[in-house]
Scaffold this motif. Structure first.
Motif, PDB file in Angstrom:
ATOM      1  N   GLY A 141      48.302  23.272  92.952  1.00  0.00           N
ATOM      2  CA  GLY A 141      48.413  24.961  93.549  1.00  0.00           C
ATOM      3  C   GLY A 141      47.016  25.348  93.013  1.00  0.00           C
ATOM      4  O   GLY A 141      46.799  25.915  92.949  1.00  0.00           O
ATOM      5  N   VAL A 142      46.621  24.802  91.650  1.00  0.00           N
ATOM      6  CA  VAL A 142      45.901  25.065  90.934  1.00  0.00           C
ATOM      7  C   VAL A 142      44.303  24.727  90.469  1.00  0.00           C
ATOM      8  O   VAL A 142      44.354  22.706  90.504  1.00  0.00           O
ATOM      9  N   GLU A 143      43.144  25.257  91.238  1.00  0.00           N
ATOM     10  CA  GLU A 143      42.151  24.303  91.557  1.00  0.00           C
ATOM     11  C   GLU A 143      40.873  24.851  89.610  1.00  0.00           C
ATOM     12  O   GLU A 143      40.197  23.477  89.600  1.00  0.00           O
ATOM     13  N   HIS A 144      41.262  25.569  89.248  1.00  0.00           N
ATOM     14  CA  HIS A 144      40.588  25.887  88.026  1.00  0.00           C
ATOM     15  C   HIS A 144      40.850  27.732  87.524  1.00  0.00           C
ATOM     16  O   HIS A 144      41.713  28.523  88.699  1.00  0.00           O
ATOM     17  N   VAL A 145      41.011  27.477  86.604  1.00  0.00           N
ATOM     18  CA  VAL A 145      41.390  29.388  85.520  1.00  0.00           C
ATOM     19  C   VAL A 145      40.628  30.012  85.442  1.00  0.00           C
ATOM     20  O   VAL A 145      39.406  29.495  84.673  1.00  0.00           O
ATOM     21  N   ALA A 146      40.990  30.842  85.173  1.00  0.00           N
ATOM     22  CA  ALA A 146      40.338  32.146  84.449  1.00  0.00           C
ATOM     23  C   ALA A 146      40.455  32.822  83.074  1.00  0.00           C
ATOM     24  O   ALA A 146      41.848  32.935  83.487  1.00  0.00           O
ATOM     25  N   THR A 147      40.758  33.104  81.766  1.00  0.00           N
ATOM     26  CA  THR A 147      41.061  33.701  80.825  1.00  0.00           C
ATOM     27  C   THR A 147      40.628  34.634  80.883  1.00  0.00           C
ATOM     28  O   THR A 147      38.905  35.059  80.540  1.00  0.00           O
ATOM     29  N   ILE A 148      41.687  35.872  80.455  1.00  0.00           N
ATOM     30  CA  ILE A 148      40.291  36.756  79.740  1.00  0.00           C
ATOM     31  C   ILE A 148      40.902  36.806  78.472  1.00  0.00           C
ATOM     32  O   ILE A 148      42.327  36.664  77.547  1.00  0.00           O
ATOM     33  N   SER A 149      40.434  37.516  77.013  1.00  0.00           N
ATOM     34  CA  SER A 149      40.712  37.565  75.696  1.00  0.00           C
ATOM     35  C   SER A 149      39.954  38.435  75.457  1.00  0.00           C
ATOM     36  O   SER A 149      38.589  39.553  76.047  1.00  0.00           O
ATOM     37  N   HIS A 150      40.405  39.351  74.577  1.00  0.00           N
ATOM     38  CA  HIS A 150      40.224  40.948  73.865  1.00  0.00           C
ATOM     39  C   HIS A 150      39.359  40.151  72.069  1.00  0.00           C
ATOM     40  O   HIS A 150      40.540  39.929  71.869  1.00  0.00           O
ATOM     41  N   ASP A 151      38.821  41.148  71.407  1.00  0.00           N
ATOM     42  CA  ASP A 151      38.680  41.470  70.303  1.00  0.00           C
ATOM     43  C   ASP A 151      38.483  42.194  69.392  1.00  0.00           C
ATOM     44  O   ASP A 151      37.867  43.372  70.298  1.00  0.00           O
ATOM     45  N   SER A 152      39.767  42.695  68.687  1.00  0.00           N
ATOM     46  CA  SER A 152      40.310  44.049  68.890  1.00  0.00           C
ATOM     47  C   SER A 152      39.347  44.842  67.772  1.00  0.00           C
ATOM     48  O   SER A 152      39.929  45.755  66.725  1.00  0.00           O
ATOM     49  N   ASP A 153      38.098  44.775  67.338  1.00  0.00           N
ATOM     50  CA  ASP A 153      37.403  45.434  66.064  1.00  0.00           C
ATOM     51  C   ASP A 153      37.498  46.926  66.124  1.00  0.00           C
ATOM     52  O   ASP A 153      37.591  47.549  67.452  1.00  0.00           O
ATOM     53  N   GLY A 154      37.936  47.549  65.450  1.00  0.00           N
ATOM     54  CA  GLY A 154      37.962  49.495  65.262  1.00  0.00           C
ATOM     55  C   GLY A 154      39.448  49.057  64.960  1.00  0.00           C
ATOM     56  O   GLY A 154      39.915  50.001  64.056  1.00  0.00           O
ATOM     57  N   ASN A 155      40.105  48.512  66.530  1.00  0.00           N
ATOM     58  CA  ASN A 155      41.600  48.310  65.561  1.00  0.00           C
ATOM     59  C   ASN A 155      41.416  50.220  66.488  1.00  0.00           C
ATOM     60  O   ASN A 155      42.726  50.529  65.336  1.00  0.00           O
ATOM     61  N   VAL A 156      41.512  50.414  66.912  1.00  0.00           N
ATOM     62  CA  VAL A 156      41.977  52.053  68.308  1.00  0.00           C
ATOM     63  C   VAL A 156      42.972  52.170  68.477  1.00  0.00           C
ATOM     64  O   VAL A 156      42.920  51.275  69.662  1.00  0.00           O
ATOM     65  N   ALA A 157      43.545  53.078  68.321  1.00  0.00           N
ATOM     66  CA  ALA A 157      45.430  52.581  69.101  1.00  0.00           C
ATOM     67  C   ALA A 157      45.080  53.141  71.181  1.00  0.00           C
ATOM     68  O   ALA A 157      45.168  52.336  71.825  1.00  0.00           O
ATOM     69  N   ASP A 158      44.070  53.988  71.003  1.00  0.00           N
ATOM     70  CA  ASP A 158      43.951  54.624  72.292  1.00  0.00           C
ATOM     71  C   ASP A 158      43.392  53.686  72.934  1.00  0.00           C
ATOM     72  O   ASP A 158      43.481  53.145  74.190  1.00  0.00           O
ATOM     73  N   ASP A 159      42.030  52.632  72.391  1.00  0.00           N
ATOM     74  CA  ASP A 159      41.897  51.551  72.845  1.00  0.00           C
ATOM     75  C   ASP A 159      42.657  50.184  73.502  1.00  0.00           C
ATOM     76  O   ASP A 159      42.725  50.438  74.074  1.00  0.00           O
ATOM     77  N   ALA A 160      43.531  50.156  72.337  1.00  0.00           N
ATOM     78  CA  ALA A 160      44.952  49.445  72.835  1.00  0.00           C
ATOM     79  C   ALA A 160      46.027  49.756  74.139  1.00  0.00           C
ATOM     80  O   ALA A 160      45.822  49.105  74.832  1.00  0.00           O
ATOM     81  N   LEU A 161      45.775  50.860  74.475  1.00  0.00           N
ATOM     82  CA  LEU A 161      46.787  51.633  75.099  1.00  0.00           C
ATOM     83  C   LEU A 161      45.726  51.537  76.501  1.00  0.00           C
ATOM     84  O   LEU A 161      46.199  51.172  77.794  1.00  0.00           O
ATOM     85  N   ALA A 162      44.748  51.935  76.482  1.00  0.00           N
ATOM     86  CA  ALA A 162      43.981  51.627  77.386  1.00  0.00           C
ATOM     87  C   ALA A 162      43.947  50.443  77.884  1.00  0.00           C
ATOM     88  O   ALA A 162      43.593  50.306  79.782  1.00  0.00           O
ATOM     89  N   THR A 163      43.686  49.739  77.527  1.00  0.00           N
ATOM     90  CA  THR A 163      43.612  47.855  77.237  1.00  0.00           C
ATOM     91  C   THR A 163      45.294  47.555  78.121  1.00  0.00           C
ATOM     92  O   THR A 163      44.971  46.511  79.552  1.00  0.00           O
ATOM     93  N   LEU A 164      46.292  47.700  77.821  1.00  0.00           N
ATOM     94  CA  LEU A 164      47.269  47.669  78.375  1.00  0.00           C
ATOM     95  C   LEU A 164      47.255  48.448  79.683  1.00  0.00           C
ATOM     96  O   LEU A 164      47.993  47.846  80.410  1.00  0.00           O
ATOM     97  N   ALA A 165      46.703  49.470  80.039  1.00  0.00           N
ATOM     98  CA  ALA A 165      46.760  50.453  80.798  1.00  0.00           C
ATOM     99  C   ALA A 165      45.908  49.428  82.110  1.00  0.00           C
ATOM    100  O   ALA A 165      45.667  48.941  83.308  1.00  0.00           O
ATOM    101  N   ILE A 166      45.034  48.722  81.485  1.00  0.00           N
ATOM    102  CA  ILE A 166      44.244  48.367  83.277  1.00  0.00           C
ATOM    103  C   ILE A 166      44.586  46.920  83.351  1.00  0.00           C
ATOM    104  O   ILE A 166      44.689  46.535  84.748  1.00  0.00           O
ATOM    105  N   LEU A 167      46.099  46.135  82.083  1.00  0.00           N
ATOM    106  CA  LEU A 167      46.472  44.651  82.850  1.00  0.00           C
ATOM    107  C   LEU A 167      47.722  44.896  83.459  1.00  0.00           C
ATOM    108  O   LEU A 167      47.325  44.203  84.288  1.00  0.00           O
TER     109      LEU A 167
END
Length: 573
Positions: free
Chosen positions: A270-296
């Motif tokens: 049932g799977v023909e191809h795969v996508a993957t998303i990675s993030h690099d935490s440069d800066g380590n800002v908590a608000d950016d992490a929360l925004a990333t969690l929200a869009i995910l």
């Protein structure tokens, strides 16, 4: 149809002789190509083992090119064997009515209607033969043309020649396919200095920071296309195309001999191809992490978070884990950050991250700024620390996004000659691009569809890197992120974390095909699966499937589909 017995000749004494002089034996990469394709094979380490005639098909990966060894191979073919080689066995040229004309270091192969996924395919090493006379009693077929230097360069010979010797056949690829694949994926030499930048200024890789893309085998002029908005990108996964050509020909010739050569599909049923998303935490800002969690959460996907020291708070790490995302290392060896390239520093950063994030196992790593030196040191550090997957091989500039390493498939890299060209136990999952629509710094979202369509043609992985810092501060990046996911889903992509890709690839490679009877492969399960695996059984074009059988084309060959359950049962309904 009986299962073909496939042998790979890698003469140990010849390997030792070459290693003694510091020469690479990338013929060993044939085994990785076959293992990735899920094809069962046996290694042959002495030419004398060929004389038994036990193998239906023999790939002459490494053999001493002298009269004694080539006479053994001649007799093998003459008695009905199917022999395959890559840019080698030149001692047989005259005997087969040909002349070994010249070596070619780089050029393009065109295959016309024989292979329609690319008009031309770049090669890195070739050694073509020319027939001495128009009438050649041995030569049965010539496939494709090799062009010197560029796509329109002079033709220097056929890409593939097929000879009949007695009751058997010899397929000689003029291109050294294993060495070409290694060259694309890992470069032709260690990273010791800056690479050559693009003349148009789009990829200034010579900025004084050693990186993975300082050694690429793509051509800035011939291997890039431009999107509708004028963004350049490397358009062709050449390494994957060479894999397909070789495997497809191998399967076809097995079938032509009335044999089958079953293989394990790349992805679960049932799977023909795969996508993957990675993030690099440069800066380590908590608000950016929360925004990333929200869009995910909005997109309903899990992703891989590559964490750079000092990272986030324990509470933030807990949120990321609870949401089902993967926590990975973002090793920093950048001098400007007081980073150090070395095993002790890699160990220290990994140990700090494990403790800070309260995790025992770190599956994945991606180096900050794609920092890279040497050849295989990074993979050695990962092995020692049981980091099973790396993502460092990707673009660092706007002008070299895309398939700059010639592949979108996960693969195990090969060591240099000083480590006897062994295969590292680290799965490389390279990425295609970093943040899109980030002003003029990176490419724009016009690359999304070309990337996804190219990856889908070869059943690979579309890996996009999106930094938390830009998700948190740039609406254009958030929108391009949404577009990536929407376009991937529209094309039927499954979206996995890097850990899921690693775990699946390792599990599928543990499936052992032991035999084939009544058009079904006999299987042994080496480790538990997380989903149903697909086994493909190649059959002749004339085969009429029975009512309960499913038929699909793989590598240009008709195949019967067989399912293997997570517990090892076959014929899952």
């Amino acid at each position: 149809m009986r299962m073909a017995r496939l042998g790979v000749l890698l003469d140990q004494s010849e390997a030792e002789r070459r290693w003694m002089y510091g020469l690479n034996v990338f013929a060993y990469y044939i085994e990785e190509i076959l293992a990735h394709a899920g094809i069962p094979f046996e290694r042959v380490e002495d030419i004398s083992e060929v004389e038994s005639g036990a193998f239906d098909i023999l790939i002459a990966g490494l053999v001493k090119d002298d009269t004694v060894s080539t006479s053994v191979l001649w007799n093998y073919v003459e008695q009905g064997g199917e022999l395959v080689s890559f840019a080698s066995l030149n001692a047989l040229a005259t005997r087969l009515g040909c002349i070994w004309s010249e070596r070619a270091s780089v050029g393009y192969a065109s295959f016309g209607p024989y292979y329609d996924k690319a008009e031309s395919i770049r090669y890195l090493q070739a050694s073509p033969w020319q027939p001495i006379a128009a009438a050649n009693a041995y030569l049965q077929e010539e496939v494709g043309e090799l062009h010197r230097g560029e796509q329109a360069g002079a033709v220097i010979g056929a890409a593939l020649q097929r000879f009949q010797i007695g009751d058997g056949y010899f397929d000689r690829w003029a291109v050294d396919i294993p060495a070409t694949i290694v060259g694309f994926q890992q470069g032709s030499s260690p990273v010791l200095e800056d690479g050559v930048p693009a003349l148009d200024g789009s990829a200034p890789i010579n900025e004084g920071i050693l990186k993975a893309d300082d050694r690429i085998e793509m051509d800035w002029e011939h291997d890039r296309l431009y999107t509708k908005t004028g963004n350049p990108y490397f358009a062709y996964p050449y390494a994957d195309l060479w894999r397909e050509l070789f495997i497809g020909r191998l399967l076809r010739k097995a079938v032509d001999h009335g044999l089958t050569l079953p293989f394990v599909g790349f992805w679960p049923d049932g799977v023909e191809h795969v996508a993957t998303i990675s993030h690099d935490s440069d800066g380590n800002v908590a608000d950016d992490a929360l925004a990333t969690l929200a869009i995910l959460e909005e997109l309903k996907i899990q992703s891989t978070w590559c964490m750079i020291e000092p990272g986030y708070s324990k509470a933030m790490y807990d949120q990321i884990k609870q949401a089902g995302h993967e926590l990975a290392l973002h090793y920093n060896a950048l001098d400007l950050d007081n980073g150090v390239w070395g095993s002790e520093e890699f160990d220290r950063q990994l140990s700090f991250f494990r403790q800070a994030a309260a995790i025992d196992r770190v599956t994945s790593n991606k180096n900050h700024l794609t920092r890279f030196e040497g050849w295989g040191e990074l993979f050695e550090w990962c092995e020692v620390n049981a980091v099973e997957s790396d993502q460092t091989r990707g673009p660092s500039k706007k002008g070299n996004v895309g398939f700059l390493f010639g592949t979108c498939h996960p693969y195990f890299p090969v060591a240099w000659s000083n480590d006897r060209n062994r295969i590292y136990d680290v799965l490389e999952i390279g990425f295609l691009t970093q943040d899109l629509d980030l002003a003029s710094y990176w490419s724009d979202s016009s690359v999304i569809v070309p990337f996804l369509e190219a990856v889908s043609k070869v059943e690979g992985v579309a890996h996009f890197l999106v930094h938390q810092a830009h998700i948190g501060t740039q609406e254009t990046v958030r929108n391009s992120f949404r577009q990536i996911v929407a376009e991937a889903r529209r094309r039927g992509y499954a979206i996995w974390t890097a850990k899921e890709i690693n775990d699946w690839e390792r599990a599928r490679r543990k499936i052992r095909i032991t035999d084939s009877k009544d058009m079904k492969a006999a299987l042994e399960l080496g480790m538990p699966l997380t989903a149903h695996a697909v086994i493909w059984n190649p059959v002749a074009d004339s085969y009429a499937p029975r009512a309960w059988e499913t038929m699909e084309t793989r590598y240009g060959v008709r195949c019967l589909k067989q399912l293997l359950s997570v517990t090892g049962n076959v014929d899952v309904k």
